[in-house]
Design a protein around this motif. Structure first.
Motif, PDB file in Angstrom:
ATOM      1  N   ASN A  38       0.810  -1.222   0.000  1.00  0.00           N
ATOM      2  CA  ASN A  38       0.000   0.000   0.000  1.00  0.00           C
ATOM      3  C   ASN A  38       0.845   1.274   0.000  1.00  0.00           C
ATOM      4  OD1 ASN A  38      -2.513  -1.195  -0.127  1.00  0.00           O
ATOM      5  ND2 ASN A  38      -2.803  -1.245   2.085  1.00  0.00           N
ATOM      6  N   SER A  39       1.939   1.260   0.713  1.00  0.00           N
ATOM      7  CA  SER A  39       2.730   2.479   0.849  1.00  0.00           C
ATOM      8  C   SER A  39       3.485   2.853  -0.425  1.00  0.00           C
ATOM      9  CB  SER A  39       3.711   2.351   2.014  1.00  0.00           C
ATOM     10  OG  SER A  39       4.629   1.304   1.769  1.00  0.00           O
ATOM     11  N   VAL A  40       3.532   1.958  -1.408  1.00  0.00           N
ATOM     12  CA  VAL A  40       4.238   2.286  -2.657  1.00  0.00           C
ATOM     13  C   VAL A  40       3.286   2.398  -3.840  1.00  0.00           C
ATOM     14  CG1 VAL A  40       6.283   1.091  -1.788  1.00  0.00           C
ATOM     15  CG2 VAL A  40       4.794  -0.069  -3.445  1.00  0.00           C
ATOM     16  N   LYS A  41       2.015   2.117  -3.629  1.00  0.00           N
ATOM     17  CA  LYS A  41       1.034   2.206  -4.723  1.00  0.00           C
ATOM     18  C   LYS A  41       1.023   3.609  -5.308  1.00  0.00           C
ATOM     19  CE  LYS A  41      -2.306  -1.370  -3.505  1.00  0.00           C
ATOM     20  NZ  LYS A  41      -3.679  -1.649  -2.988  1.00  0.00           N
ATOM     21  N   GLY A  42       1.032   3.670  -6.632  1.00  0.00           N
ATOM     22  CA  GLY A  42       1.028   4.953  -7.315  1.00  0.00           C
ATOM     23  C   GLY A  42       2.410   5.559  -7.488  1.00  0.00           C
ATOM     24  N   ARG A  43       3.406   4.972  -6.814  1.00  0.00           N
ATOM     25  CA  ARG A  43       4.779   5.485  -6.930  1.00  0.00           C
ATOM     26  C   ARG A  43       5.708   4.464  -7.592  1.00  0.00           C
ATOM     27  NH1 ARG A  43       7.729   6.461  -2.518  1.00  0.00           N
ATOM     28  NH2 ARG A  43       6.682   4.929  -1.192  1.00  0.00           N
ATOM     29  N   PHE A  44       5.486   3.183  -7.317  1.00  0.00           N
ATOM     30  CA  PHE A  44       6.332   2.118  -7.859  1.00  0.00           C
ATOM     31  C   PHE A  44       5.571   1.361  -8.938  1.00  0.00           C
ATOM     32  CE2 PHE A  44       9.203   1.234  -3.900  1.00  0.00           C
ATOM     33  CZ  PHE A  44       9.483   2.579  -3.810  1.00  0.00           C
ATOM     34  N   THR A  45       6.320   0.901  -9.939  1.00  0.00           N
ATOM     35  CA  THR A  45       5.728   0.091 -11.002  1.00  0.00           C
ATOM     36  C   THR A  45       6.642  -1.091 -11.305  1.00  0.00           C
ATOM     37  OG1 THR A  45       4.692   2.038 -12.000  1.00  0.00           O
ATOM     38  CG2 THR A  45       4.838   0.056 -13.354  1.00  0.00           C
ATOM     39  N   ILE A  46       6.081  -2.294 -11.239  1.00  0.00           N
ATOM     40  CA  ILE A  46       6.838  -3.483 -11.603  1.00  0.00           C
ATOM     41  C   ILE A  46       6.515  -3.837 -13.053  1.00  0.00           C
ATOM     42  CG2 ILE A  46       5.041  -5.041 -10.708  1.00  0.00           C
ATOM     43  CD1 ILE A  46       7.287  -6.994  -9.943  1.00  0.00           C
ATOM     44  N   SER A  47       7.539  -4.243 -13.783  1.00  0.00           N
ATOM     45  CA  SER A  47       7.324  -4.651 -15.164  1.00  0.00           C
ATOM     46  C   SER A  47       8.319  -5.761 -15.516  1.00  0.00           C
ATOM     47  CB  SER A  47       7.479  -3.470 -16.125  1.00  0.00           C
ATOM     48  OG  SER A  47       8.777  -2.924 -16.054  1.00  0.00           O
ATOM     49  N   ILE A  99      14.052 -10.156 -17.809  1.00  0.00           N
ATOM     50  CA  ILE A  99      14.455  -9.047 -16.932  1.00  0.00           C
ATOM     51  C   ILE A  99      13.213  -8.545 -16.205  1.00  0.00           C
ATOM     52  CG2 ILE A  99      15.544  -6.777 -16.759  1.00  0.00           C
ATOM     53  CD1 ILE A  99      16.926  -7.348 -19.413  1.00  0.00           C
ATOM     54  N   VAL A 100      13.374  -8.306 -14.929  1.00  0.00           N
ATOM     55  CA  VAL A 100      12.311  -7.746 -14.099  1.00  0.00           C
ATOM     56  C   VAL A 100      12.748  -6.350 -13.651  1.00  0.00           C
ATOM     57  CG1 VAL A 100      10.877  -8.071 -12.064  1.00  0.00           C
ATOM     58  CG2 VAL A 100      11.773 -10.062 -13.284  1.00  0.00           C
ATOM     59  N   TYR A 101      11.839  -5.406 -13.753  1.00  0.00           N
ATOM     60  CA  TYR A 101      12.151  -4.023 -13.388  1.00  0.00           C
ATOM     61  C   TYR A 101      11.276  -3.555 -12.225  1.00  0.00           C
ATOM     62  CZ  TYR A 101      14.231  -3.885 -18.084  1.00  0.00           C
ATOM     63  OH  TYR A 101      14.981  -4.136 -19.207  1.00  0.00           O
ATOM     64  N   LEU A 102      11.797  -2.569 -11.516  1.00  0.00           N
ATOM     65  CA  LEU A 102      10.996  -1.851 -10.529  1.00  0.00           C
ATOM     66  C   LEU A 102      11.290  -0.372 -10.704  1.00  0.00           C
ATOM     67  CD1 LEU A 102       8.969  -2.183  -8.176  1.00  0.00           C
ATOM     68  CD2 LEU A 102      10.925  -1.982  -6.621  1.00  0.00           C
ATOM     69  N   GLN A 103      10.347   0.338 -11.287  1.00  0.00           N
ATOM     70  CA  GLN A 103      10.467   1.779 -11.431  1.00  0.00           C
ATOM     71  C   GLN A 103       9.953   2.425 -10.157  1.00  0.00           C
ATOM     72  OE1 GLN A 103      11.637   3.828 -14.111  1.00  0.00           O
ATOM     73  NE2 GLN A 103      11.423   5.381 -12.512  1.00  0.00           N
ATOM     74  N   MET A 104      10.780   3.233  -9.536  1.00  0.00           N
ATOM     75  CA  MET A 104      10.432   3.856  -8.260  1.00  0.00           C
ATOM     76  C   MET A 104      10.468   5.368  -8.428  1.00  0.00           C
ATOM     77  SD  MET A 104      12.555   1.398  -5.645  1.00  0.00           S
ATOM     78  CE  MET A 104      14.143   2.016  -6.184  1.00  0.00           C
ATOM     79  N   ASN A 105       9.322   5.997  -8.266  1.00  0.00           N
ATOM     80  CA  ASN A 105       9.212   7.454  -8.372  1.00  0.00           C
ATOM     81  C   ASN A 105       8.809   8.057  -7.031  1.00  0.00           C
ATOM     82  OD1 ASN A 105       9.687   7.236 -11.183  1.00  0.00           O
ATOM     83  ND2 ASN A 105       7.499   6.960 -11.592  1.00  0.00           N
ATOM     84  N   SER A 106       8.976   9.351  -6.920  1.00  0.00           N
ATOM     85  CA  SER A 106       8.600  10.077  -5.697  1.00  0.00           C
ATOM     86  C   SER A 106       9.146   9.375  -4.456  1.00  0.00           C
ATOM     87  CB  SER A 106       7.069  10.188  -5.604  1.00  0.00           C
ATOM     88  OG  SER A 106       6.542  10.850  -6.737  1.00  0.00           O
TER      89      SER A 106
END
Length: 114
Positions: free
Chosen positions: A60-69, A76-83
């Motif tokens: 919950n604390s990363v919803k809207g900020r992190f994106t897994i793809s 390859i697995v990614y984790l985009q982390m914003n804000s």
């Protein structure tokens, strides 16, 4: 033998972004599910994000900020982390699963600080 190599961690200021990568090698390995955990100093490891097929889930604390793809063609697995926030500071670990086993990366440090 399946190996996971993570990269992309580092030091970033609050509000900044990082993109973590997890490259999976291993003859014939096919990712069924994948995700990320993290462990902050003095705390237990916590699950952050997961991906199975087209379905993704987030802490919950990363919803809207992190994106897994995933790049399934190249495993390859990614984790985009914003804000990013100081409380996101931790060692981040990726994991992948095939039909029978689970594998983990060695971890990459993410530090959010001004």
């Amino acid at each position: 033998q399946v190996q996971l190599v993570e990269s992309g961690g580092g030091l970033v200021q609050p509000g900044g972004s990082l993109k973590l990568s997890c490259a999976v090698s291993g003859s014939g390995f096919s990712i069924v599910a994948a995700g990320w955990y993290r462990q902050a100093p003095g705390k237990e490891r916590e699950w952050v994000a997961g991906s199975r097929g087209v379905i993704t889930h987030y802490l919950n604390s990363v919803k809207g900020r992190f994106t897994i793809s995933r790049d399934n063609a190249n495993n390859i697995v990614y984790l985009q982390m914003n804000s990013l926030k100081p409380e996101d500071t931790a060692v981040y670990y990726c994991y992948v699963k095939d039909l029978s086993s689970e594998y983990w990366g060695q971890g990459t440090q993410v530090t959010v600080s001004s």
